[in-house]
Design a protein around this motif. Structure first.
Motif, short mmCIF file in Angstrom:
data_model
loop_
_atom_site.label_atom_id
_atom_site.label_comp_id
_atom_site.label_asym_id
_atom_site.label_seq_id
_atom_site.Cartn_x
_atom_site.Cartn_y
_atom_site.Cartn_z
N ASP A 34 -2.10 3.41 2.50
CA ASP A 34 -2.63 2.04 2.62
C ASP A 34 -1.46 1.06 2.79
O ASP A 34 -1.18 0.28 1.91
CB ASP A 34 -3.49 1.68 1.38
CG ASP A 34 -2.72 1.78 0.07
OD1 ASP A 34 -1.71 2.53 0.01
OD2 ASP A 34 -3.11 1.10 -0.90
N ASP A 39 4.48 2.07 0.62
CA ASP A 39 3.97 3.02 1.62
C ASP A 39 4.90 3.08 2.82
O ASP A 39 5.19 4.17 3.34
CB ASP A 39 2.59 2.60 2.14
CG ASP A 39 1.53 2.56 1.06
OD1 ASP A 39 1.53 1.59 0.29
OD2 ASP A 39 0.71 3.49 1.01
N ASN A 63 -4.00 -1.57 -0.50
CA ASN A 63 -3.10 -2.73 -0.55
C ASN A 63 -3.54 -3.81 0.45
O ASN A 63 -3.42 -5.00 0.19
CB ASN A 63 -1.67 -2.31 -0.22
CG ASN A 63 -1.07 -1.43 -1.30
OD1 ASN A 63 -1.34 -1.63 -2.49
ND2 ASN A 63 -0.27 -0.45 -0.91
N VAL A 148 -1.32 8.48 -0.96
CA VAL A 148 -0.55 7.45 -1.67
C VAL A 148 -1.31 6.12 -1.69
O VAL A 148 -0.71 5.06 -1.83
CB VAL A 148 0.88 7.29 -1.08
CG1 VAL A 148 1.70 8.55 -1.30
CG2 VAL A 148 0.84 6.93 0.40
N GLY A 149 -2.62 6.20 -1.52
CA GLY A 149 -3.50 5.03 -1.64
C GLY A 149 -4.70 5.44 -2.47
O GLY A 149 -4.74 6.54 -3.04
N ASP A 263 5.23 5.31 -4.05
CA ASP A 263 4.85 6.21 -2.95
C ASP A 263 6.01 7.07 -2.45
O ASP A 263 5.82 8.27 -2.20
CB ASP A 263 4.24 5.40 -1.79
CG ASP A 263 2.93 4.73 -2.18
OD1 ASP A 263 2.50 4.90 -3.34
OD2 ASP A 263 2.34 4.05 -1.33
CA LIG Z 1 0.15 3.04 -1.33
#
Ligand SMILES: [Ca+2]
Length: 348
Positions: A34, A39, A63, A148-149, A263
């Motif tokens: 995201d 990120d 995000n 990673v979101g 992340d």
């Molecule tokens: Ca993220």
């Protein structure tokens, strides 16, 4: 003489095998993201790491919203000259709640308000959860998912095709915490962003690797590393430097010593597993608590007491054993991680 010939033949065989060994050692990954300042750093770390072969980036709202996130991912890939890697949009909102964005931390455009050049890359038209399913079947037991979101896209993929849980090599999640949250006292942002999706993913039948915010917050990019980045130059280096400066300043204003490398740390664990210490646990996600919605509740005993009602009270009658469903990072080698990160993006 015979021995000499045998050694020669063996050396030839080794040489013939060498390219396939090198190929096999590259880990195929899909990064679900995201983007997002950290990120962006994770994406550029992955693209500049020879240990990884990024098969796709899939975009999830978090995000920033899904449209902005997709645009950001495409601009970052274009910056890195990597339009060969598919970038696909996915879910546009969490499963069961409104979207929570985090532009306070990431800038209005999600990338520290730095205007990247327009992208030369085009979005893949496949729906992110479908692309994940397709690639996991194409490379059985080879793909490591790195979400990673919020876990919306991954939850949609495992709900549509539960067989992928047995076909992935690993899933390394940036999310959760076993010692307090960063959105509320209990919840970390990615899990808070879609608790129902997270509960599906943690209990899908695989053992997830969890790199939580508590470890990310002990892995800080500080001004020392910022000056190392400032002394390097290149299109990617300069964007990472700008993002790092924004993120460090924002973090310092909020009482931190530096920027938490959430992340990028998760990506680095796939590059080098020894950068964190992992402990087996059973993790559930709180979806209902008054103060704790989105908390990753980690059971470190491997069991719950079995309490049985006897008349007007309960008595303990042993334990209900819980399966291990998570390898949880409990610490990181921050200095070694930071050296790796800087070495991969500096001057690029
Ligand atoms: Ca993220």
């Amino acid at each position: 003489m015979i021995l000499g010939r045998m050694v020669f033949a063996f050396a030839l065989a080794v040489l013939a095998c060498a390219p396939s060994w090198a190929q096999a050692e590259k880990r195929r990954v899909i990064i679900d993201t995201d983007p997002g300042t950290d990120d962006a750093m994770a994406i550029l770390l992955a693209l500049n790491s020879p240990e990884l072969k990024v098969e796709a980036f899939t975009v999830v709202p978090g995000n920033v919203d899904g449209k902005q996130g997709l645009e950001n991912a495409l601009k970052l890939l274009s910056l890195a000259g990597r339009c060969d890697v598919p970038v696909a949009g996915g879910a546009q909102h969490p499963l069961n709640q409104k979207l929570y964005t985090a532009m306070y931390w990431h800038g209005k455009n999600g990338l520290a308000d730095i205007e990247l050049p327009p992208s030369n890359c085009k979005a893949d038209t496949r729906f992110a959860p479908d692309l994940i399913i397709e690639l996991v079947h194409k490379y059985p037991h080879e793909i490591t998912l790195i979400p990673v979101g919020p876990l919306t896209n991954i939850a949609l993929a495992v709900s549509k095709d539960p067989s992928i849980t047995k076909l992935v090599k690993d899933i390394v999640i940036m999310g959760g915490s076993i010692s307090g949250g960063n959105v509320t006292g209990a919840a970390e942002a990615n899990i808070f962003g879609d608790p129902e999706a997270a509960q599906i993913v943690f209990n899908a039948g695989w053992v997830v690797t969890m790199v939580g915010s508590d470890v990310g917050e002990r892995t800080l990019l500080r001004r020392k590393q910022l000056s190392e980045l400032e002394s390097g130059h290149g299109p990617q280096n300069d964007v990472v430097t700008g993002i790092a400066r924004f993120y460090i300043e924002r973090s310092e204003k909020n009482g931190w010593d530096g920027a938490a490398m959430y992340d990028p740390l998760a990506v680095s664990v796939v590059i080098d597993r020894t950068l964190v210490n992992l402990k087996d646990m059973h993790v559930d996600v709180e979806t209902r608590g008054e103060f704790t919605r989105g908390e990753t509740v980690a059971n470190r005993m491997g069991a719950n007491e079995k309490n049985v009602l006897h008349g007007d009270h309960y008595e303990i009658e042993g334990y209900d054993v819980l399966p291990v469903n998570a390898r949880v990072a409990v610490s990181s080698d921050a200095e070694r991680f930071l050296a790796l990160f800087i070495s991969r993006v500096r001057g690029k």
